[in-house]
Design a protein around this motif. Structure first.
Motif, PDB file in Angstrom:
ATOM      1  N   PHE A  80      -4.423   2.430   5.259  1.00 34.49           N
ATOM      2  CA  PHE A  80      -3.296   2.751   4.393  1.00 34.49           C
ATOM      3  C   PHE A  80      -3.469   2.167   2.984  1.00 34.49           C
ATOM      4  CE2 PHE A  80      -1.232   3.866   8.384  1.00 34.49           C
ATOM      5  CZ  PHE A  80      -0.663   5.084   8.015  1.00 34.49           C
ATOM      6  N   ALA A  81      -4.145   1.056   2.868  1.00 34.72           N
ATOM      7  CA  ALA A  81      -4.373   0.470   1.544  1.00 34.72           C
ATOM      8  C   ALA A  81      -5.294   1.349   0.712  1.00 34.72           C
ATOM      9  CB  ALA A  81      -4.960  -0.930   1.679  1.00 34.72           C
ATOM     10  N   PHE A  82      -6.311   1.924   1.327  1.00 36.29           N
ATOM     11  CA  PHE A  82      -7.322   2.669   0.586  1.00 36.29           C
ATOM     12  C   PHE A  82      -7.118   4.176   0.596  1.00 36.29           C
ATOM     13  CE2 PHE A  82      -9.563  -1.306   1.302  1.00 36.29           C
ATOM     14  CZ  PHE A  82     -10.096  -1.520   0.047  1.00 36.29           C
ATOM     15  N   ARG A  83      -6.168   4.659   1.371  1.00 43.36           N
ATOM     16  CA  ARG A  83      -6.028   6.096   1.575  1.00 43.36           C
ATOM     17  C   ARG A  83      -5.927   6.885   0.273  1.00 43.36           C
ATOM     18  NH1 ARG A  83      -1.428   9.003   5.038  1.00 43.36           N
ATOM     19  NH2 ARG A  83      -0.155   7.638   3.770  1.00 43.36           N
ATOM     20  N   HIS A  84      -5.119   6.476  -0.657  1.00 43.41           N
ATOM     21  CA  HIS A  84      -4.980   7.209  -1.921  1.00 43.41           C
ATOM     22  C   HIS A  84      -5.183   6.302  -3.131  1.00 43.41           C
ATOM     23  CE1 HIS A  84      -3.496  10.635   0.270  1.00 43.41           C
ATOM     24  NE2 HIS A  84      -2.534   9.917   0.803  1.00 43.41           N
ATOM     25  N   SER A  85      -5.748   5.144  -2.948  1.00 39.87           N
ATOM     26  CA  SER A  85      -5.775   4.143  -4.012  1.00 39.87           C
ATOM     27  C   SER A  85      -7.024   4.219  -4.861  1.00 39.87           C
ATOM     28  CB  SER A  85      -5.684   2.751  -3.394  1.00 39.87           C
ATOM     29  OG  SER A  85      -4.472   2.632  -2.701  1.00 39.87           O
TER      30      SER A  85
END
Length: 185
Positions: A80-85
């Protein structure tokens, strides 16, 4: 009475980033609508959990740091941290401890091992920051530049001191070199 809580839970588990519009006070009011039966079901689900549970929250570009969703799985938090970051200053994992009785809900029908808790019930918080995509690309460019210079020296060295056989050949040394440069950067 339970309709408000059930509607919240249904919306919460079927949307991304919608919880940022729910304040902590509103969540507390919604949780008060949770029926005794629903509370007992949640307790049955987490009965075998330890009294203190270590939880994780992935924070990306669109996330809020003081959200309600945490997970028991650090890999889910990373997802979730890297999904759209793409921005490094907004990519992090918050981890901490919560007492079992502070868990509002445990949701695992999506394999996320998600717990809903109030932010102020999370103790011993630690934040680990990660590089975002833009920063990784900058580092990658630096690493390639350094690698190309160091590769010349390594190849000259190997001509004078050839490696004979084995799995630690020139290609292995070049892979180790690039990993060492990444770590150094």
């Amino acid at each position: 009475e339970n309709l408000q809580y059930e509607a919240f839970l249904s919306a919460y588990t079927s949307t991304d980033y919608g919880a940022m519009h729910i304040s902590e006070n509103v969540l507390k009011k919604i949780v008060k609508q949770k029926t005794k039966e629903k509370k007992e079901n949640t307790l049955k689900t987490i009965i075998n959990f330890p009294d203190t549970i270590h939880i994780y929250r992935g924070i990306g570009d669109k996330s809020q740091k003081n959200g309600f969703s945490y997970t028991l799985d650090p890999n889910v938090a990373r997802f979730f941290a890297f999904r759209h970051s793409i921005h490094a200053d907004e990519v992090c994992i918050i981890e901490g401890d919560v007492q079992k009785e502070q868990i509002i809900e445990y949701i695992d029908n999506r394999g996320e091992k998600e717990v809903i808790v109030l932010p102020d019930t999370v103790l011993n918080k630690q934040i680990t920051y990660y590089y975002g995509l833009e920063d990784m690309l900058c580092i990658y460019s630096k690493v390639i530049s350094i690698y190309q210079k160091q590769k010349v020296y390594l190849e000259k060295y190997l001509k004078r001191n050839p490696i004979i056989g084995g799995e630690h050949d020139q290609n292995h040394l070049l892979r180790v070199l690039i990993l060492c440069i990444f770590l150094a950067e």
